[in-house]
Write a protein that holds these residues in place. Structure first.
Motif, PDB file in Angstrom:
ATOM      1  N   UNK A  43       0.831  -1.207   0.000  1.00 60.58           N
ATOM      2  CA  UNK A  43       0.000   0.000   0.000  1.00 60.58           C
ATOM      3  C   UNK A  43       0.862   1.253   0.000  1.00 60.58           C
ATOM      4  N   UNK A  44       1.964   1.248   0.741  1.00 63.05           N
ATOM      5  CA  UNK A  44       2.820   2.432   0.782  1.00 63.05           C
ATOM      6  C   UNK A  44       3.393   2.753  -0.593  1.00 63.05           C
ATOM      7  N   UNK A  45       3.568   1.731  -1.425  1.00 60.67           N
ATOM      8  CA  UNK A  45       4.004   1.972  -2.797  1.00 60.67           C
ATOM      9  C   UNK A  45       2.881   2.598  -3.613  1.00 60.67           C
ATOM     10  N   UNK A  46       1.670   2.088  -3.445  1.00 63.94           N
ATOM     11  CA  UNK A  46       0.538   2.536  -4.258  1.00 63.94           C
ATOM     12  C   UNK A  46      -0.033   3.877  -3.809  1.00 63.94           C
ATOM     13  N   UNK A  47       0.263   4.307  -2.581  1.00 61.27           N
ATOM     14  CA  UNK A  47      -0.380   5.513  -2.078  1.00 61.27           C
ATOM     15  C   UNK A  47       0.079   6.778  -2.767  1.00 61.27           C
ATOM     16  N   UNK A  48       1.110   6.700  -3.630  1.00 64.36           N
ATOM     17  CA  UNK A  48       1.500   7.890  -4.384  1.00 64.36           C
ATOM     18  C   UNK A  48       0.530   8.182  -5.519  1.00 64.36           C
ATOM     19  N   UNK A  49      -0.451   7.281  -5.738  1.00 71.79           N
ATOM     20  CA  UNK A  49      -1.482   7.534  -6.738  1.00 71.79           C
ATOM     21  C   UNK A  49      -1.167   7.017  -8.119  1.00 71.79           C
ATOM     22  N   UNK A  50       0.048   6.546  -8.374  1.00 68.11           N
ATOM     23  CA  UNK A  50       0.413   6.104  -9.724  1.00 68.11           C
ATOM     24  C   UNK A  50      -0.010   4.647  -9.932  1.00 68.11           C
ATOM     25  N   UNK A  51      -0.774   4.364 -11.000  1.00 67.24           N
ATOM     26  CA  UNK A  51      -1.191   2.981 -11.268  1.00 67.24           C
ATOM     27  C   UNK A  51       0.003   2.105 -11.636  1.00 67.24           C
ATOM     28  N   UNK A  52      -0.048   0.853 -11.205  1.00 65.36           N
ATOM     29  CA  UNK A  52       1.009  -0.114 -11.505  1.00 65.36           C
ATOM     30  C   UNK A  52       0.392  -1.472 -11.785  1.00 65.36           C
TER      31      UNK A  52
END
Length: 426
Positions: A43-52
């Motif tokens: 989640x900490x990776x995804x919380x910047x808002x950028x889709x992956x």
């Protein structure tokens, strides 16, 4: 309101300013003894808002796709992440991308002032969905004021078509010192009946989510920095209204002090007082000389109809010379105290907020005059003294950000994921 998506992503990553111990919130979350779920790291990776894509996430974390998929599914079940538009195809089947669902959950920001309440429901990117204000005296006591918070918050959730199940956390600012570990006010001078009151407990009984409580000026410093000065690591936010106080950010961290009274500049003695009593029991405190009510008292002694800070603003805006002179002098008094603060902590930005800033440049001009005449040039060569860009919204913005930082912290994400598989009580 925070508008730019990239800017929002940057703000959400800058948790260091919060530096919050969660108001002893582990007793509510059940964090003690829980191991990390692994989903929090994702989640900490995804919380910047950028889709992956799953592949990108697996490579970033050094894990198998199947392990990453399990963690994604847990976060999806919580409603925190979801699928977005498909990735650009590379010749085969396009890969689905996963991103933060900022609008799926909400937090509540509460700014309790000496004579007002401001509340806002915001999404996880800090966008305000609904907000409201109410005039109410904090001196009416915690039960009355916090019950009003409950009523207003319930109404805002309904207006934004949300339920308490969508609420992740509540941030609260109060106009007095706070024991940060517990969220209880400590001998607050203008808050009779609030000393030691369990503010988090009262609100948790109604909303059943973590509640973070801090001094209102600390909250304002956090909100102003996140919105207007994200790259500034040494900043003071000075609120001048019914009371006077400062929130201090040094080396990127909010400074609360050993007992939660860092920045309590309103009770520093100024030379011009002339024996004016302060409600704290001392004489000639800055707050007794330069706050909105103090200036109103000075104007009233000159025969003008002034009883509150709002009356002072009205008179200045109407062009009354006596009011303009009094406000300018109040600015000099604040500047006298700030000149000592500048020599001590050397901020690069001082932001002036609170209702007295509604008098316009007169007040800030007085501050600058005193600061630049009393402080060595080396300490002020790059110093900016500016009016708050957030205005009267700084407190509720900061309270919302405090709640967001906690709601999206690794500890809180782990607690929620562990809660998905916890056995039901029975």
């Amino acid at each position: 309101m925070i508008r730019a998506e990239g800017r929002t992503s940057e703000l959400l990553r800058r948790d260091v300013c919060c530096n919050e111990s969660m108001n002893d919130i582990s007793r509510f979350d059940g964090l003690d003894g829980l191991g990390g779920s692994g989903a929090s790291e994702l989640f900490q990776i995804l919380r910047d808002g950028r889709p992956r894509t799953r592949t990108e996430l697996a490579e970033r974390m050094g894990l198998s796709r199947s392990t990453v998929t399990l963690r994604i599914e847990a976060l999806m079940e919580l409603g925190l992440v979801g699928y977005v538009d498909e990735a650009v195809p590379t010749g085969g089947r396009p890969s689905s991308r996963i991103a933060l669902q900022a609008g799926s959950k909400v937090v509540l920001g509460v700014d309790i002032g000496a004579s007002h309440l401001r509340l806002a429901v915001t999404d996880l990117a800090g966008h305000r969905l609904r907000e409201t204000t109410r005039t109410i005296a904090v001196a009416q006591g915690p039960e009355v004021v916090l019950q009003a918070v409950v009523e207003l918050a319930t109404g805002l959730l309904g207006e934004s078509e949300r339920t308490t199940g969508d609420l992740l956390a509540i941030g609260v600012g109060v106009p007095g010192p706070v024991e940060h570990r517990t969220g209880r006010p400590i001998n607050p001078p203008i808050m009779p009946g609030w000393n030691g009151f369990d503010v988090p407990g009262f609100l948790q009984d109604h909303f059943h989510v973590p509640v973070l409580v801090d001094n209102d000026v600390n909250i304002m410093a956090l909100g102003e920095r996140n919105v207007a000065w994200p790259h500034v690591d040494d900043l003071m936010f000075v609120k001048v209204a019914t009371g006077i106080g400062a929130g201090i950010v040094a080396s990127g961290r909010l400074q609360r002090g050993a007992d939660g009274v860092a920045g309590d500049i309103g009770h520093i003695r100024v030379h011009r007082g002339g024996g004016v009593p302060c409600h704290c029991g001392n004489l000639d405190c800055l707050e007794a000389v330069a706050s909105g009510p103090a200036v109103a008292a000075q104007l009233r002694a000159q025969g003008l109809d002034a009883h509150t800070g709002e009356d002072v603003v009205r008179l200045v805006q109407a062009g009354h010379t006596e009011a303009v002179h009094a406000v300018r002098q109040a600015g000099r008094d604040v500047g006298e105290v700030l000149s000592a603060c500048i020599s001590l902590i050397n901020p690069s930005v001082i932001v002036i907020g609170g209702s007295m800033t509604l008098t316009g440049e007169h007040f800030i001009a007085g501050i600058r005059e005193a600061v630049y005449s009393r402080t060595v040039p080396l300490a002020t060569q790059h110093l900016q003294i500016v009016q708050s860009g957030s205005g009267l919204d700084a407190g509720v913005l900061g309270a919302s950000m405090l709640a967001i930082h906690h709601a999206m912290s690794p500890q809180r994400i782990d607690a929620m994921v562990n809660g998905l598989t916890a056995p039901a009580a029975g």
